[in-house]
Design an enzyme around this catalytic site. Structure first.
Site, short mmCIF file in Angstrom:
data_model
loop_
_atom_site.label_atom_id
_atom_site.label_comp_id
_atom_site.label_asym_id
_atom_site.label_seq_id
_atom_site.Cartn_x
_atom_site.Cartn_y
_atom_site.Cartn_z
CB SER A 136 -13.03 25.33 -12.98
OG SER A 136 -13.71 24.53 -13.94
CE1 TYR A 149 -15.90 29.78 -14.55
CE2 TYR A 149 -15.05 27.79 -15.60
CZ TYR A 149 -15.61 28.43 -14.51
OH TYR A 149 -15.84 27.72 -13.35
#
Length: 253
Positions: A136, A149
């Site tokens: 990401s 995350y």
């Protein structure tokens, strides 16, 4: 990378980015199987003509059973896309956040490792194949309301780098896909700047089809995250993103 005539497994492909990539690989001429936990989504994908397999990446036995089922049906499997991911808000002032952190690490990082470990022996026997890991933009530019995350995706990035080095000379490649915010499952309402899914998938497939294929697939919208430190914009961007801490219960902007 030739996207036609491949045999591809996408773990975590029952929705969003994974589901769209499954369709794009199939449209390019590849045979595609999708793994996930959602029975309804798997049934829908089966109706579209995809192979499907139930898999829980947090469970060793489930991963092993899924591997055996996939290789029994697709002995020519040559591409494994592993993209398990949960995105959970965490208030680090509250010790109760640890449960969310543990779930995130078990799914995003350890889940990726379990899948890679499960299929490495098969691909090594073939002497050719590709792992595609999915991280990401948040791996390189943290989003403070989702600290674990960000940490998990940064860890997958580092793991991908080490995996690539260890597999060097075996015929196996490792490609890391670095998505920005993509408008899936209503996220366009939460983040109006999210990249439309169709645009994202088109750019990804274009980048994957290049020869040679880059070891990192970074669409234009993710470049600002990937290279923020090099560009000298990192501190300012983290400060801007910290305004989103107001999303946490009890916090105020």
């Amino acid at each position: 990378m030739d996207l036609s005539h491949r045999t591809v497994l996408i773990v975590g492909g029952t929705s969003g980015i994974g589901r769209e990539l499954a369709r794009r690989f199939a449209a390019a001429g590849s045979t595609v199987a999708v793994g996930g936990r959602n029975p309804q989504a798997l049934a829908e994908l089966a109706q579209e003509g995809f192979g499907t397999v139930s898999i829980d990446v947090t469970d060793n036995a489930s991963v092993a059973a899924a591997r055996d089922a996939v290789l029994d049906r697709y002995p020519e499997l040559d591409t494994v896309v592993t993209m398990p991911g949960v995105m959970l808000l965490e208030d680090l002032r509250d010790p109760a956040h640890f449960e969310a952190a543990a779930t995130t690490i078990d799914t995003n990082l350890l889940g990726t490792i379990r899948v890679v470990d499960a299929f490495t022996p098969h691909l090594l026997r073939r002497g050719a194949g590709t792992f595609i890991t999915v991280t990401s933009g948040i791996a390189f530019l943290p989003f403070p309301p989702m600290p674990t995350y960000a940490a998990s995706k940064a860890a997958v990035h580092a793991y991908s780098e080490a995996l690539r080095a260890q597999l060097d000379g075996t015929g196996l490649g490792v490609i890391e896909l670095v998505p920005p915010a993509v408008a899936t499952a209503g996220q366009e309402k939460v983040n109006p700047h999210a990249l439309p899914l169709d645009d994202f998938a088109t750019e990804v497939m274009d980048l994957l089809s290049q020869d040679p294929t880059s070891r990192e697939i970074v669409v234009k919208a993710a470049l600002v995250h990937r290279w923020a430190e090099r560009a000298g914009t990192y501190d300012d961007l983290v400060a801007q993103r910290s305004r989103a801490l107001s999303m946490l219960p009890g916090r105020h902007s």
